[in-house]
Design a protein around this motif. Structure first.
Motif, PDB file in Angstrom:
ATOM      1  N   PRO A   1     -26.494-114.338 -19.374  1.00 55.40           N
ATOM      2  CA  PRO A   1     -26.653-113.397 -20.476  1.00 55.40           C
ATOM      3  C   PRO A   1     -26.918-114.154 -21.078  1.00 55.40           C
ATOM      4  CG  PRO A   1     -25.221-112.384 -18.897  1.00 55.40           C
ATOM      5  CD  PRO A   1     -24.931-113.525 -18.632  1.00 55.40           C
ATOM      6  N   ILE A   2     -27.531-112.865 -22.880  1.00 52.25           N
ATOM      7  CA  ILE A   2     -27.812-113.051 -23.817  1.00 52.25           C
ATOM      8  C   ILE A   2     -27.665-112.439 -25.041  1.00 52.25           C
ATOM      9  CG2 ILE A   2     -28.872-115.350 -23.520  1.00 52.25           C
ATOM     10  CD1 ILE A   2     -31.686-114.184 -24.107  1.00 52.25           C
ATOM     11  N   GLU A   3     -27.955-112.102 -26.071  1.00 48.56           N
ATOM     12  CA  GLU A   3     -27.195-111.455 -27.210  1.00 48.56           C
ATOM     13  C   GLU A   3     -28.959-111.038 -27.738  1.00 48.56           C
ATOM     14  OE1 GLU A   3     -23.567-110.071 -29.246  1.00 48.56           O
ATOM     15  OE2 GLU A   3     -22.917-111.268 -27.379  1.00 48.56           O
ATOM     16  N   LEU A   4     -29.296-110.258 -28.719  1.00 48.14           N
ATOM     17  CA  LEU A   4     -30.278-109.918 -29.248  1.00 48.14           C
ATOM     18  C   LEU A   4     -29.396-110.206 -30.552  1.00 48.14           C
ATOM     19  CD1 LEU A   4     -32.146-106.485 -28.501  1.00 48.14           C
ATOM     20  CD2 LEU A   4     -33.009-109.146 -28.211  1.00 48.14           C
ATOM     21  N   ASN A   5     -30.216-111.053 -31.532  1.00 46.55           N
ATOM     22  CA  ASN A   5     -29.567-111.007 -32.723  1.00 46.55           C
ATOM     23  C   ASN A   5     -28.250-111.750 -33.261  1.00 46.55           C
ATOM     24  OD1 ASN A   5     -31.838-109.469 -34.012  1.00 46.55           O
ATOM     25  ND2 ASN A   5     -30.677-107.510 -33.692  1.00 46.55           N
ATOM     26  N   ASN A   6     -28.373-112.185 -33.025  1.00 46.29           N
ATOM     27  CA  ASN A   6     -26.977-113.614 -32.435  1.00 46.29           C
ATOM     28  C   ASN A   6     -27.184-114.605 -32.176  1.00 46.29           C
ATOM     29  OD1 ASN A   6     -24.449-114.062 -31.301  1.00 46.29           O
ATOM     30  ND2 ASN A   6     -23.680-111.897 -31.168  1.00 46.29           N
ATOM     31  N   SER A   7     -26.756-115.305 -33.492  1.00 45.67           N
ATOM     32  CA  SER A   7     -27.081-116.854 -32.926  1.00 45.67           C
ATOM     33  C   SER A   7     -26.235-117.858 -32.425  1.00 45.67           C
ATOM     34  CB  SER A   7     -26.024-117.592 -34.869  1.00 45.67           C
ATOM     35  OG  SER A   7     -24.965-116.984 -35.222  1.00 45.67           O
ATOM     36  N   SER A   8     -25.561-116.717 -31.106  1.00 47.97           N
ATOM     37  CA  SER A   8     -24.954-117.450 -30.569  1.00 47.97           C
ATOM     38  C   SER A   8     -25.661-118.152 -29.679  1.00 47.97           C
ATOM     39  CB  SER A   8     -24.421-116.268 -29.290  1.00 47.97           C
ATOM     40  OG  SER A   8     -24.012-115.394 -28.785  1.00 47.97           O
ATOM     41  N   PHE A   9     -27.164-117.435 -29.294  1.00 46.09           N
ATOM     42  CA  PHE A   9     -28.503-117.699 -28.623  1.00 46.09           C
ATOM     43  C   PHE A   9     -28.847-119.956 -29.067  1.00 46.09           C
ATOM     44  CE2 PHE A   9     -32.627-118.746 -27.914  1.00 46.09           C
ATOM     45  CZ  PHE A   9     -33.442-117.970 -26.678  1.00 46.09           C
ATOM     46  N   ASP A  10     -28.582-120.231 -30.363  1.00 51.64           N
ATOM     47  CA  ASP A  10     -28.970-121.169 -31.313  1.00 51.64           C
ATOM     48  C   ASP A  10     -28.239-122.077 -30.256  1.00 51.64           C
ATOM     49  OD1 ASP A  10     -30.746-119.543 -32.357  1.00 51.64           O
ATOM     50  OD2 ASP A  10     -29.664-119.469 -34.301  1.00 51.64           O
ATOM     51  N   ARG A  11     -27.319-121.999 -29.996  1.00 51.32           N
ATOM     52  CA  ARG A  11     -26.185-122.712 -29.317  1.00 51.32           C
ATOM     53  C   ARG A  11     -26.073-122.860 -27.989  1.00 51.32           C
ATOM     54  NH1 ARG A  11     -23.114-120.133 -32.818  1.00 51.32           N
ATOM     55  NH2 ARG A  11     -21.651-118.665 -31.067  1.00 51.32           N
ATOM     56  N   PHE A  12     -26.157-121.771 -27.418  1.00 53.61           N
ATOM     57  CA  PHE A  12     -27.115-121.560 -26.157  1.00 53.61           C
ATOM     58  C   PHE A  12     -28.615-122.609 -25.926  1.00 53.61           C
ATOM     59  CE2 PHE A  12     -29.656-119.226 -22.321  1.00 53.61           C
ATOM     60  CZ  PHE A  12     -29.211-119.852 -22.039  1.00 53.61           C
ATOM     61  N   ILE A  13     -28.446-122.431 -26.697  1.00 50.08           N
ATOM     62  CA  ILE A  13     -30.221-123.219 -26.141  1.00 50.08           C
ATOM     63  C   ILE A  13     -30.775-124.498 -26.503  1.00 50.08           C
ATOM     64  CG2 ILE A  13     -31.797-122.369 -28.141  1.00 50.08           C
ATOM     65  CD1 ILE A  13     -34.634-122.158 -26.187  1.00 50.08           C
ATOM     66  N   ALA A  14     -30.342-124.728 -28.185  1.00 51.89           N
ATOM     67  CA  ALA A  14     -29.938-126.105 -27.894  1.00 51.89           C
ATOM     68  C   ALA A  14     -28.932-126.715 -27.024  1.00 51.89           C
ATOM     69  CB  ALA A  14     -29.189-126.502 -29.374  1.00 51.89           C
ATOM     70  N   GLU A  15     -28.346-126.817 -26.553  1.00 52.30           N
ATOM     71  CA  GLU A  15     -27.575-127.278 -25.595  1.00 52.30           C
ATOM     72  C   GLU A  15     -28.343-127.473 -24.121  1.00 52.30           C
ATOM     73  OE1 GLU A  15     -23.085-126.986 -23.028  1.00 52.30           O
ATOM     74  OE2 GLU A  15     -23.326-126.109 -24.371  1.00 52.30           O
ATOM     75  N   LEU A  16     -28.646-126.588 -23.967  1.00 49.51           N
ATOM     76  CA  LEU A  16     -29.721-126.175 -22.790  1.00 49.51           C
ATOM     77  C   LEU A  16     -30.926-127.254 -23.000  1.00 49.51           C
ATOM     78  CD1 LEU A  16     -30.084-125.233 -19.504  1.00 49.51           C
ATOM     79  CD2 LEU A  16     -31.449-123.616 -21.226  1.00 49.51           C
ATOM     80  N   ALA A  17     -31.637-127.792 -24.063  1.00 53.16           N
ATOM     81  CA  ALA A  17     -32.773-128.203 -24.452  1.00 53.16           C
ATOM     82  C   ALA A  17     -34.043-128.692 -23.156  1.00 53.16           C
ATOM     83  CB  ALA A  17     -32.420-129.546 -24.341  1.00 53.16           C
ATOM     84  N   PRO A  18     -34.080-126.863 -22.757  1.00 53.68           N
ATOM     85  CA  PRO A  18     -35.353-126.998 -21.986  1.00 53.68           C
ATOM     86  C   PRO A  18     -36.503-127.223 -22.264  1.00 53.68           C
ATOM     87  CG  PRO A  18     -35.477-124.877 -23.685  1.00 53.68           C
ATOM     88  CD  PRO A  18     -34.309-125.842 -23.894  1.00 53.68           C
ATOM     89  N   ASP A  19     -37.624-127.914 -21.346  1.00 52.19           N
ATOM     90  CA  ASP A  19     -38.541-128.409 -21.449  1.00 52.19           C
ATOM     91  C   ASP A  19     -39.951-127.425 -21.805  1.00 52.19           C
ATOM     92  OD1 ASP A  19     -38.171-131.213 -21.002  1.00 52.19           O
ATOM     93  OD2 ASP A  19     -37.619-130.475 -18.770  1.00 52.19           O
ATOM     94  N   ILE A  20     -39.186-125.973 -20.921  1.00 49.90           N
ATOM     95  CA  ILE A  20     -40.529-124.896 -20.801  1.00 49.90           C
ATOM     96  C   ILE A  20     -39.620-123.926 -21.369  1.00 49.90           C
ATOM     97  CG2 ILE A  20     -42.121-123.856 -19.825  1.00 49.90           C
ATOM     98  CD1 ILE A  20     -42.391-126.188 -17.787  1.00 49.90           C
TER      99      ILE A  20
ATOM    100  N   GLU B   1     -27.044-109.031 -37.585  1.00 48.34           N
ATOM    101  CA  GLU B   1     -26.486-109.773 -37.537  1.00 48.34           C
ATOM    102  C   GLU B   1     -24.803-110.281 -38.148  1.00 48.34           C
ATOM    103  OE1 GLU B   1     -24.848-114.249 -34.532  1.00 48.34           O
ATOM    104  OE2 GLU B   1     -26.845-114.151 -36.548  1.00 48.34           O
ATOM    105  N   ALA B   2     -25.294-110.196 -39.619  1.00 47.71           N
ATOM    106  CA  ALA B   2     -23.947-109.944 -40.537  1.00 47.71           C
ATOM    107  C   ALA B   2     -23.764-109.380 -40.775  1.00 47.71           C
ATOM    108  CB  ALA B   2     -25.119-110.332 -42.009  1.00 47.71           C
ATOM    109  N   LYS B   3     -24.791-107.700 -40.672  1.00 44.81           N
ATOM    110  CA  LYS B   3     -23.918-106.122 -41.047  1.00 44.81           C
ATOM    111  C   LYS B   3     -23.227-105.790 -39.459  1.00 44.81           C
ATOM    112  CE  LYS B   3     -26.472-101.621 -40.880  1.00 44.81           C
ATOM    113  NZ  LYS B   3     -25.450-101.243 -39.262  1.00 44.81           N
ATOM    114  N   ASN B   4     -23.800-106.663 -37.983  1.00 49.31           N
ATOM    115  CA  ASN B   4     -22.919-106.252 -37.060  1.00 49.31           C
ATOM    116  C   ASN B   4     -21.268-106.550 -37.365  1.00 49.31           C
ATOM    117  OD1 ASN B   4     -24.862-104.446 -35.758  1.00 49.31           O
ATOM    118  ND2 ASN B   4     -25.393-106.713 -34.996  1.00 49.31           N
ATOM    119  N   ARG B   5     -21.117-107.851 -38.102  1.00 47.02           N
ATOM    120  CA  ARG B   5     -19.490-108.631 -37.879  1.00 47.02           C
ATOM    121  C   ARG B   5     -19.010-107.699 -38.572  1.00 47.02           C
ATOM    122  NH1 ARG B   5     -22.660-113.755 -39.949  1.00 47.02           N
ATOM    123  NH2 ARG B   5     -22.360-114.702 -37.888  1.00 47.02           N
ATOM    124  N   LEU B   6     -19.758-106.445 -40.230  1.00 46.66           N
ATOM    125  CA  LEU B   6     -18.663-105.079 -40.064  1.00 46.66           C
ATOM    126  C   LEU B   6     -18.448-104.484 -39.949  1.00 46.66           C
ATOM    127  CD1 LEU B   6     -21.208-106.306 -43.535  1.00 46.66           C
ATOM    128  CD2 LEU B   6     -18.215-107.707 -43.046  1.00 46.66           C
TER     129      LEU B   6
END
Length: 430
Positions: free
Chosen positions: A66-85, A424-429
């Motif tokens: 599962p992933i979230e919209l408007n959340n930088s956790s996706f950046d870490r997830f996909i960088a670690e996965l490093a997909p070809d496609i 994302e910043a607004k949601n943290r507040l």
């Protein structure tokens, strides 16, 4: 990556696949099966909540994340996965996550699975609404099915939906199109380069070897997810115009209507005395299709190609539909049933097929031949893999040739990035 390492694929789904509920999910599952046949390493992600009929992808060896919209956790997830496609399921996922994919994995091939051209479907829906406002005639809708590609373009070109969707097609390296008509429309009317599009129709894994005979079948069947607007509209047209004409000629006939996520407004149409039976969800769509003598699909609008009509061919069940239903499905081959443009013509064709065993058998065979000619996974699966490999090998040149796509990515991704970061910043507040 070593030469022997499996290709990594990330699929970002608009929803979690429910192949027993919708043809769109069925097509996505067929694509995943082709990837699995290559030994590829697949991860499926979606920001949606799992639906009632979600497929268990882990059984196939596909990771579910599962992933979230408007959340930088996706950046870490996909960088670690490093997909070809990366495969975006529907253009809204490219809008949401495309900039993050490009930022974290710029060398990944970005592919869009369109399911159907949604802006075309929405434009046709609007045309139907205007027709219903202009006339009380509930029989003849031939004017809806007449527009040429130029007129379809005119109905789409000024809409926000078309601008968003076609911009997403440009931003991706390749888009999988289920309909040849939609490819023609995009290339000839909207000017998309053919190099950005690949024809990938429905491609069932197995072809039929035998059918339930005519004598062991009974009744009419209609099937389709009720959350899909064209299906609900077809049910209303059957209830109000088509089915009463069939019952006049076949007083004992029954119509069994199956569909996932049946709303109260559909359940309220259930009327056994009229032979109009709303049956809710079918556990096994092919089983109920194989038991029916005729499949009814009077679609007044829609796009793509229709899974229910392919299922009818797989089950040897002749179908009666409209030009929208049959669009891009049979090429120059005869339709395995009948295509009509009015309630009276649909009813007449359905009654004739229901009663004429020789005609019924002839159209059944036409369906079998059509499956073999156009829908074999053994043909389309390798063609898809070959196209993806070609794009990966020539990715730098493909992107240079697609300057419009690069320009759209530059402007869209910047604005989307800043909006997502603000949310994302607004949601943290909160």
């Amino acid at each position: 990556m070593s030469p022997t390492a499996a290709t990594k694929v990330l699929v970002i789904g608009y929803v979690w696949p429910e192949p027993r509920s919708s043809a769109a999910s069925g097509h996505l599952m067929q694509i995943l099966q082709v990837f699995l046949g290559q030994g590829w390493d697949i991860t499926f992600s979606s920001p949606a909540n799992p639906g009632e009929h979600k497929e268990d992808l882990s059984v196939l060896g596909i990771r579910e994340c599962p992933i979230e919209l408007n959340n930088s956790s996706f950046d870490r997830f996909i960088a670690e996965l490093a997909p070809d496609i990366v495969l975006f399921d529907q253009f809204m996922m490219e809008e949401q996550f495309g900039w993050r994919v490009e930022q974290q994995c710029p060398g990944a091939l970005r592919v869009l699975e369109t399911s159907d051209l949604q802006s075309l479907r929405h434009a046709r829906h609007q045309r139907l609404k205007e027709r219903l406002k202009a006339s009380d005639d509930n029989d003849d809708f031939s004017a809806l099915f007449a527009p040429a590609a130029e007129q379809e373009f005119a109905g789409m070109a000024d809409t926000d939906q078309a601008r968003r969707e076609i911009a997403a097609l440009y931003r991706c390296d390749l888009s999988l199109m289920i309909s040849e008509f939609e490819i023609e429309l995009l290339v000839e009317q909207f000017g998309l380069p053919p190099a950005l599009l690949h024809w990938c129709p429905l491609m069932p894994e197995h072809m039929p070897h035998s059918y339930v005979p005519f004598s062991e079948r009974a009744h009419f069947l209609s099937i389709g997810n009720f959350r899909h607007a064209p299906n609900w509209d077809a049910v209303l047209w059957m209830k109000n115009a088509v089915w009463p004409l069939i019952r006049q000629q076949l007083p004992g006939a029954q119509l069994h209507i199956y569909g996932a996520y049946t709303p109260p407004k559909a359940a309220a149409l259930h009327n056994p005395a009229q032979g109009f039976q709303v049956m809710n969800w079918a556990e096994d769509a092919l089983a109920v299709m194989s038991a029916a003598r005729i499949c009814l699909a009077p679609l007044r609008f829609g796009a793509g190609i229709k899974g229910k009509l392919l299922d009818a061919m797989l089950c040897g069940t002749p179908s009666v539909t409209t030009p929208v239903g049959a669009e891009a499905m049979h090429g120059d081959a005869p339709w395995p049933g009948a295509v009509a443009e009015s309630a009276s013509a649909i009813a007449a064709a359905a009654v004739r097929l229901y009663q004429d065993q020789a005609l019924w058998s002839q159209t059944q065979e036409q369906g079998r031949q059509l499956l073999l000619a156009r829908y074999r996974q053994q043909v389309h699966g390798p063609a898809l893999i070959e196209r993806l490999q070609h794009c990966r090998t020539n990715l730098a040149q493909l992107r240079r040739d697609n300057f419009t796509g690069g320009m759209l990515r530059h402007h869209h991704h910047k604005s989307t990035q800043y909006m997502a970061q603000w949310i994302e910043a607004k949601n943290r507040l909160v």
